[in-house]
Design a protein around this motif. Structure first.
Motif, PDB file in Angstrom:
ATOM      1  N   TYR A 112     -49.804 -15.948  62.143  1.00 14.81           N
ATOM      2  CA  TYR A 112     -49.808 -15.814  63.530  1.00 14.81           C
ATOM      3  C   TYR A 112     -48.867 -14.324  63.570  1.00 14.81           C
ATOM      4  CZ  TYR A 112     -45.265 -18.213  62.849  1.00 14.81           C
ATOM      5  OH  TYR A 112     -43.989 -18.651  62.645  1.00 14.81           O
ATOM      6  N   ILE A 113     -48.974 -13.712  64.896  1.00 17.88           N
ATOM      7  CA  ILE A 113     -47.893 -12.810  64.903  1.00 17.88           C
ATOM      8  C   ILE A 113     -46.809 -13.181  66.036  1.00 17.88           C
ATOM      9  CG2 ILE A 113     -49.649 -10.890  64.126  1.00 17.88           C
ATOM     10  CD1 ILE A 113     -50.077 -10.293  67.478  1.00 17.88           C
ATOM     11  N   GLN A 114     -45.596 -12.349  66.041  1.00 21.10           N
ATOM     12  CA  GLN A 114     -44.832 -12.612  66.898  1.00 21.10           C
ATOM     13  C   GLN A 114     -43.660 -11.495  66.878  1.00 21.10           C
ATOM     14  OE1 GLN A 114     -42.263 -16.379  66.256  1.00 21.10           O
ATOM     15  NE2 GLN A 114     -42.646 -16.830  68.404  1.00 21.10           N
ATOM     16  N   ASP A 115     -43.160 -11.069  68.068  1.00 25.54           N
ATOM     17  CA  ASP A 115     -42.029  -9.923  68.194  1.00 25.54           C
ATOM     18  C   ASP A 115     -40.915 -10.895  68.886  1.00 25.54           C
ATOM     19  OD1 ASP A 115     -42.534 -10.590  70.974  1.00 25.54           O
ATOM     20  OD2 ASP A 115     -42.810  -8.485  71.376  1.00 25.54           O
ATOM     21  N   GLU A 120     -41.977  -5.676  70.496  1.00 30.19           N
ATOM     22  CA  GLU A 120     -43.402  -5.335  69.915  1.00 30.19           C
ATOM     23  C   GLU A 120     -43.030  -4.684  68.538  1.00 30.19           C
ATOM     24  OE1 GLU A 120     -45.897  -2.690  72.532  1.00 30.19           O
ATOM     25  OE2 GLU A 120     -45.839  -3.930  74.139  1.00 30.19           O
ATOM     26  N   ASN A 121     -42.001  -5.080  67.909  1.00 27.56           N
ATOM     27  CA  ASN A 121     -42.070  -5.107  66.651  1.00 27.56           C
ATOM     28  C   ASN A 121     -42.511  -6.417  66.237  1.00 27.56           C
ATOM     29  OD1 ASN A 121     -40.786  -2.551  66.186  1.00 27.56           O
ATOM     30  ND2 ASN A 121     -38.711  -3.454  66.993  1.00 27.56           N
ATOM     31  N   TRP A 122     -43.937  -6.341  66.141  1.00 21.52           N
ATOM     32  CA  TRP A 122     -44.684  -7.570  65.697  1.00 21.52           C
ATOM     33  C   TRP A 122     -44.254  -7.820  64.239  1.00 21.52           C
ATOM     34  CZ3 TRP A 122     -46.259  -9.977  69.570  1.00 21.52           C
ATOM     35  CH2 TRP A 122     -46.508  -9.579  70.758  1.00 21.52           C
ATOM     36  N   HIS A 123     -44.017  -9.234  63.619  1.00 26.08           N
ATOM     37  CA  HIS A 123     -43.984  -9.548  62.513  1.00 26.08           C
ATOM     38  C   HIS A 123     -45.405 -10.432  62.200  1.00 26.08           C
ATOM     39  CE1 HIS A 123     -39.732  -8.504  60.991  1.00 26.08           C
ATOM     40  NE2 HIS A 123     -40.045  -7.770  61.913  1.00 26.08           N
ATOM     41  N   GLN A 144     -42.851  -2.868  62.756  1.00 27.61           N
ATOM     42  CA  GLN A 144     -44.139  -3.271  63.267  1.00 27.61           C
ATOM     43  C   GLN A 144     -45.237  -3.774  62.293  1.00 27.61           C
ATOM     44  OE1 GLN A 144     -47.241  -1.035  65.717  1.00 27.61           O
ATOM     45  NE2 GLN A 144     -46.221  -1.932  67.329  1.00 27.61           N
ATOM     46  N   GLN A 146     -49.111  -4.292  61.085  1.00 29.23           N
ATOM     47  CA  GLN A 146     -50.417  -4.591  61.587  1.00 29.23           C
ATOM     48  C   GLN A 146     -51.256  -5.101  60.408  1.00 29.23           C
ATOM     49  OE1 GLN A 146     -51.298  -0.365  62.098  1.00 29.23           O
ATOM     50  NE2 GLN A 146     -50.346  -0.033  63.792  1.00 29.23           N
TER      51      GLN A 146
END
Length: 682
Positions: A112-115, A120-123, A144, A146
């Motif tokens: 999963y992704i989360q900031d 929007e610094n997605w981990h 960030q 990807q």
């Protein structure tokens, strides 16, 4: 895999009581209601958490996963396929919730992704299902991540991009899922993106040139050599999707030499290009690939509603079965490794969306779950696709939704005039689509017709339509909206003086443009994270958008030239703030990295300095749009009261909809009836 094509680079008045009173009187005298409207739908039903969402069948076909509330916060749940008694939460987030997830190819992990609060610094995180261990695979501050790829033949690793070395560029790493350790595969020296082959090798790279053309490179050893040039006129409608089975060629969407993007195959050695599928009216939008041999087997096109078309004869029965059972929109979201199970999202406009599972062995489509059963207990409005002609004869694919009291025959032809809200999409390189929308249903239930217009610059309708929006912010893109408004008036949907405008991101800009460039066209406006000053917008784009900066310059204006600066000033709503003479509501997330808070602050400050009324709502824990349901409830409660005052629509009292929200009304609370004093922070 199903490749869903997205070419969007999201940047996506005087509140005079006399003007509002006059507008209300006009509404009351011209809008005759023929039937009693349906009961108000509680905002919590529309904007609260769904019961379940984002369903997926695991690649091995044995498990299912979805997002669902845990103590009011959207978390991830996993269980045996079809057995809801077996499901359990595998995450326990207590903040903004988890926005998106997907499976590892071996079905051993959930990603999963989360900031943090919308920055929007997605981990990228993994959850090992056997142990429940959660690992941050990108544990670097101000970074960030990807996700770039994985392979069922290479379990235990993924490929990810991370910009911790240089915030402008994502370096490419192999990440070990068990340990979280990363190994550098490719340092990024100015490339916009990379394409991996089926063995997860970095093979191709793309670079945006100074003139915004796109140049593609092949990796030979440690060197990259150019092999494909895509002119700026095609770069938003041309992209490489994936490698073919033997890694000797690529599948791509290609609009070069034509208007609409065709699905094509390119042999990398010879450059030979073969067109596999095309449509004269629209771009190919989604593609279904065989997970074993990596060949495209079906695609969809979306003019007014999506329609799937088989390429491979072996899939014709499957596609015909899907098309025959689905009356609205349908997206094939995931496939099992043996390709026997497809996860399908089905979407009619006037009922709750449903996640379904298609079984290719039995040719049956069964429900996985209804996303929000409460929606099927209330009266929802139907959405109708219409094509409106612009003043220069362009086809504007649009969607009209009428409140039930104006659509007695359920045919999309108004029985009575009602106030209207023009709801403008963001991007602008995106598009409105057919299907259920909580915002649309909320507006229709409150008594407003809703018109959504795919104005020029919208994607999906060919490069000529998209490119027609270049340098047309606030001009032809805006007159498309005016032309659509005039169409609605001519059709008897509404009156010319009872149309509000509302939108987020570019739609927020369009709202500000409507109230400044054409101050007499709209009765009021609701701007959500919209830019007010195009010069400061371009000067503050996130560093990770550096590779696309010239694309924005070509489309909006060049801040590095006198002519470009003049154009940016001319097309900025802030320049014409003195023209605002209608009510305006502005909402902003404090952590928005795309349209920074300064964009809203500037125009609010300018209006305050001129004693022009405006209401400003700020969320300190949100970014480019609002994710927390508590904040959505609070915002739409304010917007509802605001619209009711100038549009005379129905209104549900704000009540306790501010509870647990971070909402701050920093200016103009007095212009919105019913706002609790505890939310005022002036």
């Amino acid at each position: 895999m199903n490749t869903r094509i997205s070419l969007s680079f999201a940047l996506v008045g005087s509140l005079l009581l006399g003007a509002c009173s006059s507008g209300n009187n006009e509404v009351e005298s011209t809008m005759a209601k023929k039937i009693t409207p349906p009961a108000l739908i509680d905002r919590a039903v529309l904007f609260g958490n769904p019961s379940r969402f984002q369903g997926r069948v695991s690649p091995d076909g044995n498990k299912m996963s979805f997002r669902a509330p845990l103590d009011g916060v959207m978390n991830l749940w996993v269980g045996d396929k079809g057995n809801f008694d077996s499901v359990k939460a595998i995450t326990k987030d207590t903040g903004r919730g988890i926005p998106s997830h997907f499976w590892s190819k071996d079905s051993n992990y959930i990603f999963y992704i989360q900031d943090q609060n919308g920055d929007e610094n997605w981990h990228l995180y993994s959850v090992e299902l056997a142990t429940g261990k959660t690992t941050d695979l990108t544990p670097h501050a101000n970074t960030q991540a990807q996700f770039l790829g994985q392979s069922k033949d290479m379990p235990g690793i993924i490929i990810a991009g991370m910009n911790d070395r240089d915030p402008r560029w994502h370096d490419i790493y192999k990440v070990d899922l068990a340990s979280g350790e990363r190994t550098l595969l490719q340092q990024n020296e100015g490339y916009a993106g990379f394409v991996l082959d089926n063995e997860l090798n970095v093979r191709l790279a793309a670079k945006t040139l100074a003139n915004a053309d796109m140049e593609w490179f092949k990796k030979d050893g440690e060197q990259f050599t150019s092999f494909l040039s895509v002119p700026y006129s095609d770069m938003r409608t041309t992209q490489i999707l994936k490698f073919d089975n033997d890694n000797s060629g690529v599948y791509m969407l290609d609009s070069r030499g034509r208007n609409t993007a065709a699905l094509s195959h390119m042999d990398l050695a010879s450059g030979k290009l073969t067109v596999l599928a095309s449509d004269d009216k629209v771009d190919i939008s989604s593609i279904l690939f065989d997970p074993d041999n990596h060949t495209p087997v079906a695609y969809s096109v979306d003019f007014i509603k999506p329609e799937w078309v088989a390429i491979d004869d072996g899939y014709k029965d499957d596609i015909n079965t899907l098309n025959s059972q689905l009356s609205g929109g349908a997206q094939i979201l995931a496939q099992s490794n043996d390709n026997n199970y497809w996860t399908v999202y089905t979407d009619n406009s006037n009922s709750s969306p449903i996640y379904k599972v298609y079984d290719r062995t039995t040719k049956t489509l069964t429900d996985m779950f209804v996303t929000n059963p409460k929606l099927n207990e209330v009266s929802l409005a139907k959405m109708y696709g219409v094509v409106i002609k612009s003043r220069d004869d362009k086809d504007l694919v649009s969607y009209l939704t009428l409140p039930l009291e104006s659509d007695m025959n359920q045919d999309g032809k108004p029985e009575a005039k009602v106030p209207m809200v023009m709801l403008v999409h963001g991007g602008p390189w995106g598009r409105d689509i057919y299907g259920y929308s909580p915002v649309v249903q909320w507006l229709a239930n409150r008594g407003y017709a809703v018109l959504q217009v795919n104005f020029r610059s919208s994607t999906g309708f060919g490069k000529e339509f998209t490119n027609a929006g270049d340098k047309q912010w606030g001009k032809a893109m805006h007159t498309d909206l005016i032309d659509a408004k005039n169409w609605a008036v001519k059709q008897g949907v509404t009156d010319a003086n009872t149309v509000a405008i509302m939108g987020g991101s570019y739609g927020g800009y369009a709202t500000l443009a409507g109230l400044t460039f054409t101050p007499d066209e709209f009765s009021c406006g609701v701007d959500i994270v919209g830019p007010s000053n195009l010069q400061t917008l371009l000067s503050s784009i996130p560093p990770y958008w550096t590779s696309f900066r010239q694309v924005f310059v070509n489309a909006i204006g060049d801040p590095d030239t006198d002519e470009g600066l003049a154009l940016l000033k001319e097309r900025s709503p802030l320049t014409y703030v003195d023209e605002i003479n209608k009510p305006l509501l502005i909402a902003q997330g404090a952590n928005d990295p795309r349209v920074k808070q300064a964009e809203s602050d500037q125009i609010v400050d300018a209006m305050k300095a001129r004693d022009i009324p405006v209401t400003y709502v700020l969320f300190p824990d949100e970014g480019h749009g609002f994710q927390k349901p508590e904040n959505n409830l609070a915002f739409y409660a304010v917007a509802e009261a605001f619209l009711a005052k100038c549009q005379n629509g129905r209104v549900q009292p704000i009540g306790d909809d501010f509870d647990n929200s971070s909402i701050q009304i920093t200016h103009g609370a007095e212009f919105v009836p019913g706002v609790p004093s505890t939310s005022v922070n002036e």
